[in-house]
Design a protein around this motif. Structure first.
Motif, mmCIF file in Angstrom:
data_model
loop_
_atom_site.group_PDB
_atom_site.id
_atom_site.type_symbol
_atom_site.label_atom_id
_atom_site.label_comp_id
_atom_site.label_asym_id
_atom_site.label_seq_id
_atom_site.Cartn_x
_atom_site.Cartn_y
_atom_site.Cartn_z
ATOM 1 N N MET A 332 36.871 42.268 46.973
ATOM 2 C CA MET A 332 37.963 41.470 46.714
ATOM 3 C C MET A 332 37.974 41.304 45.272
ATOM 4 O O MET A 332 38.911 41.444 44.677
ATOM 5 C CB MET A 332 37.569 40.023 47.316
ATOM 6 N N LYS A 335 39.418 44.465 43.564
ATOM 7 C CA LYS A 335 40.796 44.673 43.495
ATOM 8 C C LYS A 335 41.599 43.553 42.616
ATOM 9 O O LYS A 335 42.643 43.567 42.425
ATOM 10 C CB LYS A 335 41.301 44.305 44.920
ATOM 11 N N ASN A 336 40.950 42.430 42.260
ATOM 12 C CA ASN A 336 41.302 41.320 41.698
ATOM 13 C C ASN A 336 40.878 41.162 40.124
ATOM 14 O O ASN A 336 39.685 40.596 40.101
ATOM 15 C CB ASN A 336 41.023 40.017 42.519
ATOM 16 N N ASP A 337 41.500 41.754 39.219
ATOM 17 C CA ASP A 337 40.894 41.689 37.675
ATOM 18 C C ASP A 337 40.673 40.346 37.253
ATOM 19 O O ASP A 337 39.370 40.229 36.603
ATOM 20 C CB ASP A 337 41.790 42.435 36.809
ATOM 21 N N SER A 338 41.359 39.278 37.459
ATOM 22 C CA SER A 338 41.265 37.792 37.101
ATOM 23 C C SER A 338 40.144 37.686 37.486
ATOM 24 O O SER A 338 39.188 36.893 36.824
ATOM 25 C CB SER A 338 42.715 37.120 37.149
ATOM 26 N N LEU A 339 39.581 37.619 38.578
ATOM 27 C CA LEU A 339 38.547 37.095 39.400
ATOM 28 C C LEU A 339 37.471 37.791 38.830
ATOM 29 O O LEU A 339 36.402 37.121 38.841
ATOM 30 C CB LEU A 339 38.805 37.019 40.890
ATOM 31 N N TYR A 340 37.376 39.002 38.779
ATOM 32 C CA TYR A 340 36.302 39.751 38.250
ATOM 33 C C TYR A 340 35.900 39.447 36.725
ATOM 34 O O TYR A 340 34.714 39.511 36.497
ATOM 35 C CB TYR A 340 36.701 41.438 38.439
#
Length: 471
Positions: A332, A335-340
């Motif tokens: 997850m 796939k999600n740059d902002s969360l990473y």
């Protein structure tokens, strides 16, 4: 005719005999030369050994004479485990000076006040017994519990007066021994932006694992092997190996090289699993990904959050009930740059919010790879030296000496245990057949050691093991 033939026969015999004599003589001569050379070589080797031994003896005698002729006023700190390898050295520790040596003949010297041990080399085969009432024992042990399990139990650790261990509760905590400083955590030297990491993902897995110490007490390989069923992991080390490092860095000596760091920094996540699970036992496995700008997936010290640079800088494997659940979370984030990027904001902003970590680094009395500071061995030596001198001064004033004693919290680890997701058993025979029994036996070893040392006389290894298996 017969006479002529007989004459020729005897002449031939004489020629053959003469030739044989010459060959034999030459062989004897050569053997003689070889034996002389061999004897000379052995003599030279013996002379070299004698010369080396004599040199060490002379150095020891010179140091001894110097000590007796002027240094005798200084307390002697005897390294029973030859960690430093120094025959003798007068060291200044602030306003105090102590004589440090590995020469065991000083054990009987009246000025010997402390005996220093390195935990990994602490051996029951040879101990400084009987222990004089004024001999203080000091333990330096920064390594994994698997190196000497018996020291991690109350009967053994409390034998010592002074301690320097990875535990924050020891007299000289070494918890941050693998962290050079706060600045290196916020450095962007190896940082790779998420946009570039996304491009690199076409040829790299999201997660990397580099480990060559396989099947340790933490049983990390069992967990990671299960994790690999649900997400791709590039494993460069010997453990679960599936990808090769470039030839120029495929060597343990390059594990701290810039080229190796650049390879790891390309990955979004780095598996940081310790070889043992103990409070405050934190190694380079955690600090390395934090320094490089990757997100560590950590398993080890239960209190690791006390040491993280921010409350969102690492993923704790212990927070997931199964490796499959952890894999889903990683996918997850992948796939999600902002969360990473939330896990890297502290680094990009250069802001460490953990006040405990900041205080620990600023207040520690030693440095890591810093020539302007003492290293932690020097700090340990000076801690013991200073404490000995403080008591000498108290005695001169007619005051009671301060009693130093190690507590059980100075070095402790729970028994190794299998992961909860395993079906009622450890999948690895090493956990089931080696580490758990080893830990249980080490309890008996600690008890036996305590009983024998309390008798305060030398004992044999047979006496020790008889006592271990008696209980």
């Amino acid at each position: 005719m017969i006479r002529i033939w007989g004459t020729k026969f005897w002449i031939t015999c004489l020629i053959v005999a003469f030739f044989f004599f010459l060959v034999t003589f030459q062989v004897v001569v050569e053997l003689g030369r070889f034996e002389k050379q061999k004897k000379k070589g052995l003599q030279d080797l013996q002379q070299q050994k004698q010369s080396h031994s004599l040199q060490i003896e002379i150095q020891g005698n010179v140091l001894h004479r110097k000590f007796e002729n002027g240094l005798g006023e200084y307390p002697i700190m005897l390294w029973w485990s030859p960690l430093t390898g120094e025959i003798g050295r007068l060291r200044q520790c602030g306003d105090n000076s102590c004589f440090f040596t590995i020469n065991r003949t000083y054990l009987q010297h009246s000025m010997t006040k402390a005996v220093l041990f390195y935990g990994t080399d602490f051996n029951i085969d040879s101990l400084p017994l009987p222990r004089k009432w004024y001999h203080e024992w000091a333990l330096f042990h920064e390594e994994s519990p698997k190196n000497n399990y018996k020291l991690f139990h109350p009967p053994a650790i409390t034998l010592f007066n002074h301690t320097a261990t990875f535990s924050r509760h020891s007299h000289l905590p070494l918890t941050s021994q693998y962290l050079e400083g706060l600045q290196i955590l916020t450095s962007l030297e190896y940082f790779v932006a998420v946009e570039k990491k996304n491009i690199l993902r076409k040829k790299l897995a999201p997660v990397v694992y580099v480990q060559s110490d396989c099947d340790p007490p933490s049983d990390r390989d069992t967990y990671i092997q299960e994790l690999m069923k649900y997400i791709a992991v590039d494993s460069y080390g010997e453990c679960l190996h599936n990808r090769d490092l470039p030839t120029e860095v495929n060597n343990p000596s390059f594990m701290d090289s810039a080229q190796f760091y650049h390879i790891l920094a390309q990955y979004k996540f780095i598996l940081a699993f310790e070889n043992a699970v103990c409070e405050d036992y934190i190694t380079e496995k955690l600090w390395r990904p934090l320094k490089l700008g990757s997100v560590p997936i950590y398993y080890g010290a239960p209190n690791v959050e006390d040491w993280l640079p921010s409350n969102k800088s690492a993923i704790l494997a212990s927070g997931f009930s199964h490796p499959k659940e952890l894999a889903q979370y990683i996918k997850m984030l992948d796939k999600n740059d902002s969360l990473y990027v939330e896990f890297l904001q502290w680094k990009q902003n250069g802001r460490i919010s953990n006040t405990h970590l900041i205080t620990a680094i600023k207040e520690r009395k030693w440095g890591v790879q810093d020539v302007t500071q003492d290293n932690y061995i020097d700090a340990f030596e000076c801690m013991v030296c200073t404490r000995v001198w403080n008591n000498i001064r108290l005695t001169k004033k007619g005051l009671k000496e301060k009693q130093w004693k190690a507590e059980m919290t100075h070095l402790t680890c729970p028994a190794p245990k299998s992961f909860s997701f395993l079906p009622g058993r450890a999948s690895k025979s090493s956990m089931r057949d080696m580490w758990k029994p080893s830990f249980e036996q080490s309890k008996k070893e600690a008890q036996a050691l305590r009983l024998l040392i309390n008798r305060n006389k030398n004992f044999t290894t047979q006496e020790f093991w008889n006592l271990v298996f008696k209980h």
